[in-house]
Every structure is written in structure tokens, then in C-alpha cells.
Design a protein around this motif. Structure first.
Motif, PDB file in Angstrom:
ATOM      1  N   ILE A  44     -41.064  28.366  73.990  1.00  0.00           N
ATOM      2  CA  ILE A  44     -41.690  27.036  74.083  1.00  0.00           C
ATOM      3  C   ILE A  44     -42.165  26.609  72.695  1.00  0.00           C
ATOM      4  CG2 ILE A  44     -43.538  25.682  75.114  1.00  0.00           C
ATOM      5  CD1 ILE A  44     -43.447  27.580  77.501  1.00  0.00           C
ATOM      6  N   THR A  46     -39.828  25.429  69.947  1.00  0.00           N
ATOM      7  CA  THR A  46     -38.874  26.187  69.096  1.00  0.00           C
ATOM      8  C   THR A  46     -39.025  25.897  67.618  1.00  0.00           C
ATOM      9  OG1 THR A  46     -37.260  24.413  69.275  1.00  0.00           O
ATOM     10  CG2 THR A  46     -37.072  26.207  70.860  1.00  0.00           C
ATOM     11  N   ILE A  73     -36.962  17.357  65.552  1.00  0.00           N
ATOM     12  CA  ILE A  73     -36.968  18.793  65.237  1.00  0.00           C
ATOM     13  C   ILE A  73     -35.850  19.515  65.987  1.00  0.00           C
ATOM     14  CG2 ILE A  73     -38.318  20.924  65.461  1.00  0.00           C
ATOM     15  CD1 ILE A  73     -40.837  19.280  65.020  1.00  0.00           C
ATOM     16  N   LEU A  94     -38.251  18.500  76.128  1.00  0.00           N
ATOM     17  CA  LEU A  94     -39.214  18.432  77.236  1.00  0.00           C
ATOM     18  C   LEU A  94     -40.609  18.798  76.743  1.00  0.00           C
ATOM     19  CD1 LEU A  94     -39.107  18.319  80.543  1.00  0.00           C
ATOM     20  CD2 LEU A  94     -39.335  20.802  80.366  1.00  0.00           C
ATOM     21  N   ASP A  95     -41.607  18.174  77.317  1.00  0.00           N
ATOM     22  CA  ASP A  95     -42.986  18.589  77.104  1.00  0.00           C
ATOM     23  C   ASP A  95     -43.266  19.762  78.050  1.00  0.00           C
ATOM     24  OD1 ASP A  95     -45.779  18.867  77.270  1.00  0.00           O
ATOM     25  OD2 ASP A  95     -46.107  16.739  76.907  1.00  0.00           O
TER      26      ASP A  95
HETATM   27  N1  SAM Z   1     -42.314  28.000  66.811  1.00  0.00           N
HETATM   28  C1  SAM Z   1     -42.047  27.394  65.517  1.00  0.00           C
HETATM   29  C2  SAM Z   1     -42.431  28.339  64.399  1.00  0.00           C
HETATM   30  O1  SAM Z   1     -43.127  29.330  64.677  1.00  0.00           O
HETATM   31  O2  SAM Z   1     -42.032  28.116  63.257  1.00  0.00           O
HETATM   32  C3  SAM Z   1     -42.743  26.042  65.383  1.00  0.00           C
HETATM   33  C4  SAM Z   1     -44.242  26.049  65.388  1.00  0.00           C
HETATM   34  S1  SAM Z   1     -44.934  24.401  65.337  1.00  0.00           S
HETATM   35  C5  SAM Z   1     -46.567  24.665  64.805  1.00  0.00           C
HETATM   36  C6  SAM Z   1     -45.175  24.022  67.065  1.00  0.00           C
HETATM   37  C7  SAM Z   1     -43.947  23.438  67.721  1.00  0.00           C
HETATM   38  O3  SAM Z   1     -44.199  23.302  69.111  1.00  0.00           O
HETATM   39  C8  SAM Z   1     -43.557  22.057  67.208  1.00  0.00           C
HETATM   40  O4  SAM Z   1     -42.180  22.013  66.943  1.00  0.00           O
HETATM   41  C9  SAM Z   1     -43.959  21.123  68.351  1.00  0.00           C
HETATM   42  O5  SAM Z   1     -43.154  19.957  68.411  1.00  0.00           O
HETATM   43  C10 SAM Z   1     -43.768  22.028  69.557  1.00  0.00           C
HETATM   44  N2  SAM Z   1     -44.630  21.693  70.707  1.00  0.00           N
HETATM   45  C11 SAM Z   1     -45.955  21.452  70.672  1.00  0.00           C
HETATM   46  N3  SAM Z   1     -46.429  21.192  71.904  1.00  0.00           N
HETATM   47  C12 SAM Z   1     -45.363  21.274  72.741  1.00  0.00           C
HETATM   48  C13 SAM Z   1     -45.213  21.066  74.139  1.00  0.00           C
HETATM   49  N4  SAM Z   1     -46.252  20.729  74.914  1.00  0.00           N
HETATM   50  N5  SAM Z   1     -43.983  21.206  74.674  1.00  0.00           N
HETATM   51  C14 SAM Z   1     -42.918  21.534  73.883  1.00  0.00           C
HETATM   52  N6  SAM Z   1     -43.009  21.737  72.545  1.00  0.00           N
HETATM   53  C15 SAM Z   1     -44.218  21.604  71.985  1.00  0.00           C
END
Ligand code: SAM
Length: 210
Positions: A44, A46, A73, A94-95
Motif C-alpha cells: 500500500i 507503492t 506516481i 485506489l485510496d
Molecule cells: N513506499 C514508498 C517508499 O517507501 O519509497 C513511498 C513512500 S511515500 C512517503 C507514501 C506513498 O503512499 C505516496 O506515494 C502516496 O501517494 C501513497 N499513499 C498515501 N496515502 C495513501 C492511501 N490512502 N492509499 C494509497 N496510497 C497512499
């Protein structure tokens, strides 16, 4: 991670609808999205997909579903999947709030949360991906007794998550307070992990099952 808005994003994603589900076509039908019926693991948030694509390359007998809410992204993950010709990774725009509407109960065997947004203000606690509301969604889509694995550089979010998972009654299988001190051979560094570790931050890790 600063990502520019890409006006062509939705066109690009539509062209790659065999890799990324943007219309919820596979809602409650996720196994049909993959070529082989195999165990399903989910990441979740990515980000740009370094973690999920490398994991999928190493484990061809597992199907990986990446969930990401940002269309600008998720394009980067699609590009990696195409370049690496991976058949066992699929994505959904998806959220994660809607994950248990999208995926049927008892479907997945593992969930990865990597460097989730910390939402440090108390009034935003419900948005943290380790809040009990999310835990109950994860519990529903996971098979009984399966685990979530979580990494973060953020001490506040890590402490909150330990409390939240504990209050939910989860069983801790592993807690590591400095993952890179003796980095496990099988650790796959995410984009954020590289960045924060490079800045000298400690990386916290936990694995816990329902
Ligand atoms: N996992 C990656 C890493 O470790 O490099 C990205 C970390 S980044 C801080 C957090 C990611 O989670 C972002 O790409 C954001 O768009 C996604 N994200 C945040 N809330 C989310 C949600 N409710 N559902 C899906 N994706 C989510």
C-alpha cells in the motif's frame, strides 16, 4: 518526493490497463487480473515502485498488487513493470480507505507498508495507515493469521503503530529499531528508505500478524 502533474497521465494509464486498474474493473475479482493464480501480497503506497518490482522479480511464484492513489506516481511503477517484463505485478489506482470494498475477504497473504505518510498532527491520526480503522480493513482482506510488514524512518509514527497494533490485539513477530545496523540480506530498500538512510536516519521495522 516531488512529482509534477502529468496532463497525459490518465491516457498513459488507460493504454496500460492490463497492468494498472484505473476503473475498478477488478473489484472483488482480483485473481482475474493476474496470469497465474498464486498467493497474493499487497503493498500500500507503492511510491515509484522500486520495492514491489524487485520483490516480484525475486518471487515469481507470488502475485503482487500495488495500491497507490497518485496517478502521477503510479506511472513510474507501470514503466518499471514494462521494462522488467514482470507478469506477477499488477497495480490499482485506489485510496487504501477503499481496500476492503475492492478486495474480497480472505484473499491476501501479506501486506507491506513502506514509509507511509506520518500525519503527525493528532487530529489527522485517522489517516495513518496503521490506524485501527485501516487494521480492520487489512484483517478482513487477509487470510486468518497473516501479517503486515511495516518500515519507517519516523519514530513518532513507529511508536504510534506499535501502540495501535498492540491495542488491536495483533501479535508482534519481529521489531527492529535499526534495520540497517545489520541489514538483512533480503531487505529491499525503497526510494524513501535510501533517501532517509542516506541522511543518517534510523529505519524502524516491524512484522505483526492478526
Ligand atoms: N513506499 C514508498 C517508499 O517507501 O519509497 C513511498 C513512500 S511515500 C512517503 C507514501 C506513498 O503512499 C505516496 O506515494 C502516496 O501517494 C501513497 N499513499 C498515501 N496515502 C495513501 C492511501 N490512502 N492509499 C494509497 N496510497 C497512499
Amino acid at each position: 518526493m516531488r512529482i509534477r502533474n502529468k496532463p497525459w497521465a490518465m491516457d498513459y494509464l488507460e493504454e496500460h490497463s492490463h497492468i494498472v486498474d484505473i476503473t475498478n474493473a477488478y473489484e472483488k475479482n482480483i485473481h482475474d487480473f493476474f496470469e497465474e493464480e498464486q498467493p497474493l501480497h499487497i503493498e500500500i503506497g507503492t511510491g515509484m515502485g522500486t520495492f514491489i518490482t524487485e520483490l516480484a522479480k525475486r518471487n515469481p511464484d507470488i502475485n503482487y498488487l500495488g495500491i497507490e492513489l497518485d496517478k502521477n506516481i503510479i506511472i513510474r511503477v507501470v514503466e518499471k513493470i514494462v521494462e522488467m517484463d514482470l507478469k506477477n505485478v499488477r497495480l490499482v489506482l485506489l485510496d487504501a480507505n477503499f481496500i476492503s470494498d475492492y478486495i474480497l475477504p480472505d484473499t491476501a497473504s501479506k501486506i507491506y507498508l513502506n514509509f507511509s505518510d506520518p500525519w503527525p498532527k493528532t487530529r489527522h491520526a485517522k489517516r495513518r495507515l496503521t490506524h485501527q480503522t485501516f487494521l480492520s480493513r487489512y484483517e478482513s482482506i487477509l487470510k486468518p493469521g497473516c501479517a503486515i510488514q511495516f518500515k519507517t524512518d519516523n519514530r513518532g509514527l513507529f511508536e504510534y503503530s506499535l501502540q495501535s497494533l498492540n491495542a488491536y490485539g495483533m501479535k508482534f513477530e519481529e521489531i527492529i529499531l535499526d534495520l540497517h545496523e545489520e541489514e538483512p540480506e533480503d531487505n529491499i530498500r525503497t526510494e524513501y528508505e535510501e533517501k532517509f538512510s542516506g541522511n543518517g536516519s534510523k529505519i524502524f521495522f516491524l512484522k505483526a500478524s492478526f
